[in-house]
Design a protein around this motif. Structure first.
Motif, PDB file in Angstrom:
ATOM      1  N   ASP A   1      -5.489   5.871   4.978  1.00  0.00           N
ATOM      2  CA  ASP A   1      -4.218   5.765   4.283  1.00  0.00           C
ATOM      3  C   ASP A   1      -3.936   6.973   3.404  1.00  0.00           C
ATOM      4  O   ASP A   1      -2.850   7.121   2.869  1.00  0.00           O
ATOM      5  CB  ASP A   1      -4.196   4.503   3.414  1.00  0.00           C
ATOM      6  N   MET A   2      -4.938   7.809   3.238  1.00  0.00           N
ATOM      7  CA  MET A   2      -4.750   8.932   2.332  1.00  0.00           C
ATOM      8  C   MET A   2      -4.123  10.139   3.015  1.00  0.00           C
ATOM      9  O   MET A   2      -3.766  11.114   2.355  1.00  0.00           O
ATOM     10  CB  MET A   2      -6.079   9.332   1.704  1.00  0.00           C
TER      11      MET A   2
ATOM     12  N   GLU B   1       0.823  -1.201   0.000  1.00  0.00           N
ATOM     13  CA  GLU B   1       0.000   0.000   0.000  1.00  0.00           C
ATOM     14  C   GLU B   1       0.864   1.261   0.000  1.00  0.00           C
ATOM     15  O   GLU B   1       0.528   2.270  -0.619  1.00  0.00           O
ATOM     16  CB  GLU B   1      -0.925  -0.018   1.215  1.00  0.00           C
ATOM     17  N   ALA B   2       2.001   1.188   0.687  1.00  0.00           N
ATOM     18  CA  ALA B   2       2.904   2.345   0.750  1.00  0.00           C
ATOM     19  C   ALA B   2       3.468   2.661  -0.626  1.00  0.00           C
ATOM     20  O   ALA B   2       3.675   3.829  -0.975  1.00  0.00           O
ATOM     21  CB  ALA B   2       4.032   2.063   1.739  1.00  0.00           C
TER      22      ALA B   2
ATOM     23  N   ILE C   1     -10.183   2.524  -1.425  1.00  0.00           N
ATOM     24  CA  ILE C   1      -9.006   2.843  -0.641  1.00  0.00           C
ATOM     25  C   ILE C   1      -9.423   3.287   0.759  1.00  0.00           C
ATOM     26  O   ILE C   1     -10.229   4.186   0.904  1.00  0.00           O
ATOM     27  CB  ILE C   1      -8.192   3.966  -1.299  1.00  0.00           C
TER      28      ILE C   1
ATOM     29  N   ARG D   1       1.924   1.986  -3.499  1.00  0.00           N
ATOM     30  CA  ARG D   1       0.791   2.603  -4.207  1.00  0.00           C
ATOM     31  C   ARG D   1       0.641   4.057  -3.798  1.00  0.00           C
ATOM     32  O   ARG D   1       0.434   4.939  -4.622  1.00  0.00           O
ATOM     33  CB  ARG D   1      -0.499   1.855  -3.880  1.00  0.00           C
ATOM     34  N   SER D   2       0.744   4.270  -2.513  1.00  0.00           N
ATOM     35  CA  SER D   2       0.601   5.621  -1.978  1.00  0.00           C
ATOM     36  C   SER D   2       1.646   6.561  -2.562  1.00  0.00           C
ATOM     37  O   SER D   2       1.355   7.719  -2.879  1.00  0.00           O
ATOM     38  CB  SER D   2       0.699   5.576  -0.458  1.00  0.00           C
TER      39      SER D   2
ATOM     40  N   ARG E   1      -1.285  10.559   4.220  1.00  0.00           N
ATOM     41  CA  ARG E   1       0.071  10.815   3.779  1.00  0.00           C
ATOM     42  C   ARG E   1       0.128  11.518   2.412  1.00  0.00           C
ATOM     43  O   ARG E   1       1.128  12.097   2.055  1.00  0.00           O
ATOM     44  CB  ARG E   1       0.858   9.504   3.712  1.00  0.00           C
ATOM     45  N   GLU E   2      -0.948  11.401   1.672  1.00  0.00           N
ATOM     46  CA  GLU E   2      -0.963  12.027   0.357  1.00  0.00           C
ATOM     47  C   GLU E   2      -1.559  13.433   0.420  1.00  0.00           C
ATOM     48  O   GLU E   2      -1.599  14.145  -0.571  1.00  0.00           O
ATOM     49  CB  GLU E   2      -1.783  11.166  -0.608  1.00  0.00           C
ATOM     50  N   THR E   3      -1.995  13.816   1.607  1.00  0.00           N
ATOM     51  CA  THR E   3      -2.752  15.052   1.750  1.00  0.00           C
ATOM     52  C   THR E   3      -2.042  16.272   1.162  1.00  0.00           C
ATOM     53  O   THR E   3      -2.659  17.091   0.491  1.00  0.00           O
ATOM     54  CB  THR E   3      -3.057  15.307   3.237  1.00  0.00           C
TER      55      THR E   3
ATOM     56  N   SER F   1       0.603   7.516  -5.879  1.00  0.00           N
ATOM     57  CA  SER F   1      -0.524   8.431  -5.787  1.00  0.00           C
ATOM     58  C   SER F   1      -0.029   9.853  -5.548  1.00  0.00           C
ATOM     59  O   SER F   1      -0.465  10.808  -6.201  1.00  0.00           O
ATOM     60  CB  SER F   1      -1.453   7.980  -4.664  1.00  0.00           C
ATOM     61  N   LYS F   2       0.907   9.976  -4.625  1.00  0.00           N
ATOM     62  CA  LYS F   2       1.515  11.282  -4.360  1.00  0.00           C
ATOM     63  C   LYS F   2       2.162  11.851  -5.616  1.00  0.00           C
ATOM     64  O   LYS F   2       1.938  13.010  -5.985  1.00  0.00           O
ATOM     65  CB  LYS F   2       2.567  11.165  -3.253  1.00  0.00           C
TER      66      LYS F   2
END
Lengths: 198, 198
Positions: B120-121, B58-59, B116, B61-62, B123-125, B65-66
């Motif tokens: 977990d989001m 997931e990290a 999702i 993927r994250s 961190r992408e904020t 995403s970022k």
DNA sequence: TTACTTTTGCTGACAGTGTTAACTTTTATG
DNA sequence: CATAAAAGTTAACACTGTCAGCAAAAGTAA
């Protein structure tokens, strides 16, 4: 000799048991928790039995997707009935759409889940069409009553649908206050209707 | 004693190798094909090495995403520069948004993929905010120039974003003619801008 | 009732998945 | 060179979708 009828009935029973137990798992623990083995456990059969009724896990997902679209179509039809003027009907449709997504997020997730191979969606086409048709017909009527009767129905219908989906999807990935979300929806739809009618 | 610096450098190298190879897999075979073992194979290390750099799949993927949000934010900034009038900027933004999704569907898929877990989001904020801010600022300027300067910026910005996302998502699940899709987008955005300016 | 056939269901396997504990090898330091 | 720390490996656990092959039950015919 009602014997094969009974067999048929028993088959149907297993099939609906699969769907029922699957739905329980999904509602309780989300789509990721749904596995063939867990379904088999729940219906108290071995795994290959599941494959007697659904050729793959994707087929089960697809079945729920169809169910979801059928349910949504029903809600939309009911919502449309409550008003006579097309513009009011559009407002009502958007409300029903929102409510559906709010009440049945698990349905909405497979129906619009990304990453679905587009070819697999052919089987769901019938149900999707039912939803699509409601939008088209209502938009068509609204356009006829508007001051620009030459507007493209398909284009406007897709625009309408996209606005609805956009909002639902956005609030699903980053859920804020549901009330503001609904405000946004109403604002967007009102703008759309205004642009359509004027 | 530049020794630990070299180590640091080597670590970074492995890390970016993970990301590079992962991206290759995703672009070639889609998100489902991405697995820790395949990444390990590609970077010619054993699987636990991957976990030295990312605590979970997931990290990874994250991280993408970022990256996606950062890239999108960049594209939006560039698009905004091309015009001075806020309404024109909005049109330009919508074009850039659409183009981004069309050129980088794999990015868009993780960025907005349903299912999702919302926590977990966090961190992408930061990156999401950069995108959000472009919309907010442009909308704010457009509202100031409009005939109803008391409109809610947040509400209008979300509406704008939702319209964009709605269309992108819809054409991704059931891809039709890209040209009509873009027509729909322009129609929807034009309607929105009209409602905003008047 | 017995023999045969079909249906039904199960076991066990294959090839994967994310993740981690325990071990070995390499590297740097006293 | 010995020792401590870092890096990397193997091998396992508990899963996943899917299916070939086999056993048991049920229905059919003699």
């Amino acid at each position: 000799m009602g014997i094969s009828e009974r067999k048929q009935r028993q088959l149907e029973q297993v099939r609906s048991a699969i769907l029922a137990q699957s739905w329980q798992i999904v509602e309780d623990e989300g789509w990721d928790a749904l596995s063939i083995r867990r379904i088999a456990d729940a219906i108290e059969y071995s795994t290959p039995v599941v494959y007697k009724h659904f050729e793959s896990k994707e087929a089960i997902r697809s079945a729920f997707s169809k169910e979801g679209y059928a349910l949504l179509a029903d809600r939309l039809h009911q919502a449309k009935k409550t008003h006579d003027r097309p513009t009011d009907q559009l407002m009502s449709l958007s409300n029903a759409y929102w409510t559906f997504a709010e009440e049945h997020p698990k349905y909405y997730q497979i129906m619009y889940g990304l990453g679905i191979p587009t070819c697999d969606m052919v089987r769901e086409t019938r149900e999707i069409m039912q939803v699509s048709t409601v939008f088209h017909q209502t938009i068509e009527a609204a356009i006829k009553e508007s001051k620009q009767p030459d507007a493209d129905v398909h284009l406007k219908a897709m625009t309408f649908w996209s606005i609805l989906h956009g909002l639902v999807a956005m609030t699903m990935v980053s859920p804020g206050d549901p009330k503001t979300a609904k405000l946004i929806l109403e604002d967007a739809v009102a703008g759309f209707i205004k642009a359509l009618a004027s």
